[in-house]
Structure formats: C-alpha cells, structure tokens
Design an enzyme around this catalytic site. Sequence first.
Site, PDB file in Angstrom:
ATOM      1  N   ASP A 164      -4.428   3.890   2.466  1.00 55.05           N
ATOM      2  CA  ASP A 164      -5.759   3.684   2.519  1.00 55.05           C
ATOM      3  C   ASP A 164      -6.028   2.220   3.175  1.00 55.05           C
ATOM      4  OD1 ASP A 164      -5.156   2.267   0.250  1.00 55.05           O
ATOM      5  OD2 ASP A 164      -6.720   2.705  -0.955  1.00 55.05           O
TER       6      ASP A 164
ATOM      7  N   HIS B 160      -3.991 -17.591  -3.932  1.00 56.75           N
ATOM      8  CA  HIS B 160      -5.108 -16.664  -3.103  1.00 56.75           C
ATOM      9  C   HIS B 160      -5.904 -17.576  -2.436  1.00 56.75           C
ATOM     10  CE1 HIS B 160      -6.695 -16.960  -7.190  1.00 56.75           C
ATOM     11  NE2 HIS B 160      -7.727 -16.630  -6.696  1.00 56.75           N
ATOM     12  N   ASP B 161      -6.595 -18.726  -3.107  1.00 57.51           N
ATOM     13  CA  ASP B 161      -7.463 -19.536  -2.607  1.00 57.51           C
ATOM     14  C   ASP B 161      -7.117 -20.749  -1.669  1.00 57.51           C
ATOM     15  OD1 ASP B 161      -9.478 -18.336  -4.039  1.00 57.51           O
ATOM     16  OD2 ASP B 161      -9.420 -19.396  -6.004  1.00 57.51           O
TER      17      ASP B 161
ATOM     18  N   ASN C   5      -0.572   4.467  -0.665  1.00 61.41           N
ATOM     19  CA  ASN C   5      -1.204   5.804  -0.245  1.00 61.41           C
ATOM     20  C   ASN C   5      -2.021   5.729   0.822  1.00 61.41           C
ATOM     21  OD1 ASN C   5      -3.329   4.131  -0.979  1.00 61.41           O
ATOM     22  ND2 ASN C   5      -4.289   5.073  -2.691  1.00 61.41           N
TER      23      ASN C   5
ATOM     24  N   ASP D  40       0.792  -1.096   0.143  1.00 61.07           N
ATOM     25  CA  ASP D  40      -0.085  -0.165  -0.139  1.00 61.07           C
ATOM     26  C   ASP D  40       0.923   1.195  -0.257  1.00 61.07           C
ATOM     27  OD1 ASP D  40      -1.964   1.931   0.458  1.00 61.07           O
ATOM     28  OD2 ASP D  40      -2.145   1.618   2.501  1.00 61.07           O
TER      29      ASP D  40
ATOM     30  N   ASP E  52      -1.752  -1.571  -3.917  1.00 61.13           N
ATOM     31  CA  ASP E  52      -2.061  -0.667  -5.181  1.00 61.13           C
ATOM     32  C   ASP E  52      -0.950  -0.959  -6.143  1.00 61.13           C
ATOM     33  OD1 ASP E  52       0.129   1.054  -4.127  1.00 61.13           O
ATOM     34  OD2 ASP E  52      -1.613   1.896  -2.988  1.00 61.13           O
TER      35      ASP E  52
END
Length: 608
Positions: free
Chosen positions: A43, A364-365, A41, A39, A47
């Site tokens: 948030d 990712h699963d 920024n 990340d 990204d």
Amino acid sequence: MTTFNRTIIPDAIRTNGATPNPWWSNAVVYQIYPRSFQDTNGDGLGDLKGITSRLDYLADLGVDALWLSPVYRSPQDDNGYDISDYRDIDPLFGTLDDMDELLAEAHKRGLKIVMDLVVNHTSDEHAWFEASKDKDDPHADWYWWRPARPGHEPGTPGAEPNQWGSYFGGSAWEYSPERGEYYLHQFSKKQPDLNWENPAVRRAVYDMMNWWLDRGIDGFRMDVITLISKRTDPNGRLPGEAGSELQDLPVGEEGYSDPNPFCADGPRQDEFLAEMRREVFEGRDGFLTVGEAPGVTAQRNEYITDPANGELDMLFLFEHVDFDCEGTKWKPLPLDLPKLKSIMAGYQAAVQNAGWASLFTGNHDQPRVVSRWGDDSSEEARVRSAKALGLMLHLHRGTPYIYQGEELGMTDAHFTRLDQYRDLESLNAYRQRVEEAKVQSPESMMAGIAARGRDNSRTPMQWDGSVYAGFTAPDAAAEPWISVNPNHAEINAAGEFDDPDSVYSFYKRLIALRHDMPVVEAGDWHLLDADDAHVYAFTRTLGDEKLLVVVNMSGRTVDLPRESAELLAVADGLAESNVVISTYDAPHAVTALAGRELAPWEGVVVSL
C-alpha cells in the site's frame, strides 16, 4: 525482561550515578520511522510486519533497542504524532496482534522495543477532545480552552486569547464553534494541547502507559515532554490573556509571539515527571525513558536525568542542531565547528557527575547529517564523511541514537519542487513565510526546505537497488507515500552488508566498541583544540586507559592542531596496534599521525 549477550559495565565504573548500572549505559538505540521502513502489503506505507521482517538485519548491526515513531491510531495529520486512540494500532501499520508479534520476535533476538509517547497533545479526533467541547462534560478541562478576547467577535482575526504562534505556522489558537471558545495547539490545529494541570489528565496518561508496559514494551521516547507545564499567573491566565499578570513577548516577523519561553520547562515540569516515574515505572526493571526536551538547558538535563531525582533517564537536547541557521531553520548557515564543539562540551560537562547524555545528529525531524555537515557530492566524500561524523558522535560519553539509514550514509532527498514534499511543517512554513507574511523569497524558502525540511529523513529506507529500493515490491499496487531517493541504486543495505569498507560495516564496529570498551561508554570526556576550525578532538579516560579521538570534519587535508599534537608527542612511537578505529585504516592512521596531519574526513581513535 530482555537480556543481552554483551558485556555489562561493572558497578565500580560510574555511569549515570545509579547502582546497578542501567542496561542502556553501553547500549545503542536505533530509531525506526515505521511508515518509511518496510512495506509488506503493497500500500506504499511501511508497517509493523515490515519491521518484524527486518529484525535480523538490526540484530546483525548490533543495536540494543528499537525506538518506533508512533504507530497508534491517528488521522495522520502529522504522520502519527496526532493520536486519536492510545490503545490501538493504526490500520496503516497493522494490528495489536502484529505489535505483539513484533515484541515477541524482537525479544527473542535480545532487542528491546521503545514506543513513542505523545502526551503534550492528542489528535482533535481523540474521544477526550470531542468530549471536552461540551462545557458540562467531565473532560471539559482536559485541554487549554479560552474565551475570545473581550470586545472581539469569536472566530474573527484578533479575537485569539493571546498572540502566540504555532510551531507549524499560523496562530496557536483555533476556534471551536461547538464550544464557542478557542483551544491551544502549539503544533497543528489538529493537535490540541492537553491540560496537565488537571490531575484526571495525568491519571489517564499514566494508566495508558502502564497498559503498554504490561503488554511488554520496554519504555518510551516522550515527544516534546518538556512542553507539558505552562506558565500562568496566580489566576491561571496565560501570558497575554486579557487580565493576565504575565506579559506576552512582542510579535515576530511572521506576526505572532513565541510561546516557548512560557511553555518549555515550566514550573511543574519536575513535579509531573517525578509523579510519572512513581505512578508508571516504580517497581519495574529493564525500561528506558528518554524525553524530547525543547527549551531545556544542559544544566537542567543534569537534574532531570540524575537518578536521585526520579524523573527521566535521558533527554534529547537541541542546541547542537538548532544553531546553524540565521534566526530561523529555513535560513541555514554552514557549520561553525568551534561552536558545535562548545555546545557538545557543555552537554558533556553537565552530566560529568550525575545524569546521562543522549547522542544524536539525526532523527525524523532533522535532515540527513551526511548532507548537512558532511559531503554527499561524490561517493568517496559521502562514505568518508559519513564515517567521520559517526565516529565523532559515537566516541562521546552517553547513549548513541542511530536514525534508520544513517548506518548506510543515506543522504537528503534533494527535492526541487514543493509538490514533492509531504511534511506539514514544511508546507505550512512555505505558505506562512512566502505567501502570507512575505518575509522570505520563494527561492530562498525552497533552498531552506531542501536543506532542513523533515522529509529529507523520511524517504523510504534503501534496502536494495530495485525500483522502490526494496521498501515495497516493484509490482506493488501503490507507489511509496513519498518518493524514494534516486541514489538508492548506489546507496543501499544489500550493497553495503558484506562490504568491509562500507558505512554499514563501520557502524557495526562503532557499536561493538561501545559494548566492549568501558572507556568508550563511561570514560571521562575532555575537549581539545576548542578553537580549531577543522578538527574535532577530545580524549576519553578511564583509570589508566586513555583514548585520543581526532576527526577532520572537512574535505581537505589539515594539520593536527597543537593540543592533539602535543599529546601524541608524549606518546611518541604509535604502532598500528594503538589504532582502535579509523575511517581509513590503521596503516594510514599511523602515517597520518606521525606526519601530524589528517586526510579529508579522516577520523582516528588511538590508545595512548
């Protein structure tokens, strides 16, 4: 086209059957889950600029291609696998300019970028789906719309067109008052299935794929691509529909039937994939296509990945990550090593003459493999088992895929409360199995989610020991979207990068072996000691070169099994120079093999 500063396998050595050998035949692919990678920024969400900022790390690791989970515009119901605009970047991740910058910077470093492609379904907020709610619109037949079952009030229980259940819990049908009909969704109700029987759908998908390739990406990983062809009767009716000639399966314990036998690897699967190859990839060079393939057998993998058939380069098969459970993934079982070896041997045998295998234990699963099949109960056991599992996988024939953090030995999240989880599948499964169907106790279900839930792999990448693991700034305005694993203070890239004994350094060596040793990339594979409960052993052979791979997949000292010991006896007198790689070190490996035993989680590759 991106080029690599590494050995290219000569065409005299057969890989997948194509000539010349494809660039990916001795490549390693690294999967990035963008929302959890970096990340920039503040948030709390990763990204594209974050990925760009970490390209030097990935180049140092030695991987060749980066597979990005979806970054398209999306309502994020299923973390981006519900796409509302294929030709734009979701503001959560940045802009198209950020994507172009990532492509340019990756290509400068010899890294290819492979994007996730989700075209079995879209988001229900996609313009195509919104238009399809009007029966008079040209998009009316772009999805699987069906009327309510005769004699039932539309939108009421029992009025669904058939009894199929969703993989994310509940019915696979959702009623749309605007259209007055139901639409099929094999996953979330916000992920309606596209109707690939409609040529206009396929043309739109191919146009979009060409648009991205023209923009500079290097290929696609295709989400559940083997679900795009459904089985219907001669009148186009699905199994179990009123008047259908095809009978549905009986309902299961959750109250629904299984759509998989009718939706996986359907009758037009080969036709659709071959058409895609012609319309999108013909005349292009340097790309990679890999399909997620639920319901596909090893034998079908050979056909689909045989270059003579013009379909896909590779498939992700799932039998090896689906078998260690009691009927449902939420009731996990301990690893049955002989069963795992049998499945992997089937994968390898299927492509020994043509086609190619993808090699993975994590994505990712899936949960973190070191927690699933290794031992994360102590630092020594975690490091040893992470190396052993990596060695076992990477010495197979095929293309290895590393999931972010795997190269650090990252572990499961070990969450204990339901409110710590974010994944739609886990939350829906708890509601469906515990609260509605009442087929599993809360305690058993929570244990199942802790062991197999997808959020285990989705906690933020552990870059350093700071408060948010370097994923986002310590003083960021927002906390990470999901909690950082507390063990990030001990397990992180900063601590492993320059440590020659770290999991990271070991993975660098595994990757280098594949680049530098044709026998690792393309040599024949042969299983040894198939029934041994602790040792995974096999050989790799190319011409006169032969490697013996032995991996103790347990936390105790074990005897070397018979077939492996007999091979060593023939090649008696091994020296340290024979040791290609070891999870301990060369002196330890020579001593262990001379004594015909392996220490806990000891893996050794020797040249015979």
